[in-house]
Design a protein around this motif. Structure first.
Motif, PDB file in Angstrom:
ATOM      1  N   LEU A  53      -7.547 -12.753  -5.902  1.00 32.09           N
ATOM      2  CA  LEU A  53      -6.883 -13.737  -6.756  1.00 32.09           C
ATOM      3  C   LEU A  53      -6.813 -15.089  -6.055  1.00 32.09           C
ATOM      4  O   LEU A  53      -7.140 -16.127  -6.656  1.00 32.09           O
ATOM      5  N   CYS A  54      -6.387 -15.086  -4.805  1.00 36.60           N
ATOM      6  CA  CYS A  54      -6.268 -16.347  -4.055  1.00 36.60           C
ATOM      7  C   CYS A  54      -7.634 -16.989  -3.837  1.00 36.60           C
ATOM      8  O   CYS A  54      -7.773 -18.217  -3.915  1.00 36.60           O
ATOM      9  N   TRP A  55      -8.639 -16.170  -3.586  1.00 38.77           N
ATOM     10  CA  TRP A  55      -9.966 -16.739  -3.379  1.00 38.77           C
ATOM     11  C   TRP A  55     -10.501 -17.377  -4.660  1.00 38.77           C
ATOM     12  O   TRP A  55     -11.076 -18.475  -4.625  1.00 38.77           O
ATOM     13  N   LEU A  56     -10.312 -16.728  -5.784  1.00 41.41           N
ATOM     14  CA  LEU A  56     -10.778 -17.281  -7.052  1.00 41.41           C
ATOM     15  C   LEU A  56     -10.058 -18.585  -7.397  1.00 41.41           C
ATOM     16  O   LEU A  56     -10.673 -19.534  -7.906  1.00 41.41           O
ATOM     17  N   VAL A  57      -8.763 -18.638  -7.110  1.00 42.18           N
ATOM     18  CA  VAL A  57      -7.975 -19.828  -7.424  1.00 42.18           C
ATOM     19  C   VAL A  57      -8.256 -20.962  -6.448  1.00 42.18           C
ATOM     20  O   VAL A  57      -8.302 -22.143  -6.839  1.00 42.18           O
ATOM     21  N   LEU A  58      -8.490 -20.618  -5.182  1.00 44.65           N
ATOM     22  CA  LEU A  58      -8.560 -21.639  -4.129  1.00 44.65           C
ATOM     23  C   LEU A  58      -9.953 -21.831  -3.532  1.00 44.65           C
ATOM     24  O   LEU A  58     -10.098 -22.550  -2.541  1.00 44.65           O
ATOM     25  N   LYS A  59     -10.973 -21.248  -4.125  1.00 48.77           N
ATOM     26  CA  LYS A  59     -12.305 -21.302  -3.517  1.00 48.77           C
ATOM     27  C   LYS A  59     -12.864 -22.714  -3.413  1.00 48.77           C
ATOM     28  O   LYS A  59     -13.705 -22.998  -2.555  1.00 48.77           O
ATOM     29  N   ASP A  60     -12.399 -23.634  -4.263  1.00 51.76           N
ATOM     30  CA  ASP A  60     -12.884 -25.010  -4.221  1.00 51.76           C
ATOM     31  C   ASP A  60     -11.930 -25.949  -3.489  1.00 51.76           C
ATOM     32  O   ASP A  60     -12.152 -27.160  -3.444  1.00 51.76           O
ATOM     33  N   ASN A  61     -10.866 -25.385  -2.931  1.00 52.36           N
ATOM     34  CA  ASN A  61      -9.879 -26.189  -2.225  1.00 52.36           C
ATOM     35  C   ASN A  61     -10.182 -26.139  -0.725  1.00 52.36           C
ATOM     36  O   ASN A  61     -10.171 -25.067  -0.116  1.00 52.36           O
ATOM     37  N   ALA A  62     -10.437 -27.280  -0.110  1.00 52.96           N
ATOM     38  CA  ALA A  62     -10.795 -27.341   1.305  1.00 52.96           C
ATOM     39  C   ALA A  62      -9.618 -27.736   2.188  1.00 52.96           C
ATOM     40  O   ALA A  62      -9.766 -27.832   3.413  1.00 52.96           O
TER      41      ALA A  62
END
Length: 277
Positions: A53-62
């Motif tokens: 869940l966290c990866w899907l939500v935050l995958k574009d956040n650097a």
């Protein structure tokens, strides 16, 4: 990322979560090995759910700080919902953070949020990119077969675990009803003498426990006792008094520490029925 890859990542993080839980509970909690997790296998799906869940939500956040903060909140939400749903479905409290500071209803705590947030930072910036690189180098058919096999094994595990939980409740209910009936409908009328003689009513044999109540022999299997091994502080309100008085949790702890299963003799002349009488 296709469905097979997503599921394999989910299972991998579920395994890492089981490893983390087992190590932490074994070293800092019970100081003995704990095979942590509701399911019988070495995986905790709550960790897989939170990680994916966290990866899907935050995958574009650097932004590492933002990833940490958002992940901590998301994981705490997942843990709170899981705790609430499991308590309502199984009528048991599996974990309780009430003794820790900055906790909410005993379901989540600040300590857990910090650990989860830091874990997701490691997952997003280190582990997940490596996993994706590895999966792209593997044959897609192999990934699909592996995902199907693991899914099937996990499905069987779920069915066996649910059956074990149902069996545990059935057997505890039999013990409860037998004692309750013998006390003429008032459980509180039982004398201390009954509870002072657990050896005459409990037999440990192999990986199970045999309990005799009013000529009724009840066997708690190894799979049924798994819940007490995995969650030493589990609270089952309907049967907590029975569990406490028969020292089931203590017996699981003792067996785990010694790794020896000693059988206690129980003769037909000395039973729970005799003691109550």
């Amino acid at each position: 990322m296709n469905l097979s890859e997503l599921f394999l990542c989910f299972f991998f993080y579920s395994f890492l979560g089981w490893l983390y839980e087992s190590l932490v509970c074994s070293i800092f909690g019970e100081r003995r090995f704990i095979n942590r997790g509701f399911l019988l296998g070495p995986y905790c799906p709550i960790y897989g759910t939170g990680s994916i869940l966290c990866w899907l939500v935050l995958k574009d956040n650097a932004n590492m700080l933002e990833v940490f903060a958002i992940a901590a909140v998301l994981c705490c939400v997942v843990e709170y919902i899981t705790s609430f749903c499991m308590e309502k479905v199984f009528h048991a409290r599996w974990w309780d953070y009430s003794s820790l500071p900055f906790q909410l209803h005993g379901r989540i705590c600040l300590y857990g949020g910090i650990i989860f947030g830091g874990g997701v930072v490691i997952v997003k910036f280190l582990i997940q990119p490596t996993l994706l690189q590895m999966t792209t180098q593997l044959n897609q058919s192999l990934l699909d077969v592996l995902a199907v096999v693991i899914f099937a094994v996990a499905g069987i595990d779920i069915l066996v675990t649910l059956g074990s939980w149902k069996g545990l409740n059935k057997h505890l209910s039999i013990i409860h009803n037998a004692i309750y009936d013998k006390a003429d409908g008032t459980f509180s009328k039982l004398t201390d003498k009954f509870w002072d003689t657990p050896i005459s009513s409990v037999v440990e044999k192999g990986h199970g426990i045999f309990i005799r109540v009013q000529n009724i022999n009840v066997r708690l299997s190894s799979n049924e006792l798994h819940f007490f091994r995995a969650f030493p502080n589990i609270h089952i309100p309907a049967y907590e008094e029975i569990i406490k008085r028969l020292s089931i949790k203590e017996k699981m702890k003792m067996n785990s520490e010694t790794k020896e299963h000693q059988e206690v003799d129980c003769t037909p002349d000395t039973s729970v029925e005799d003691v109550i009488q």
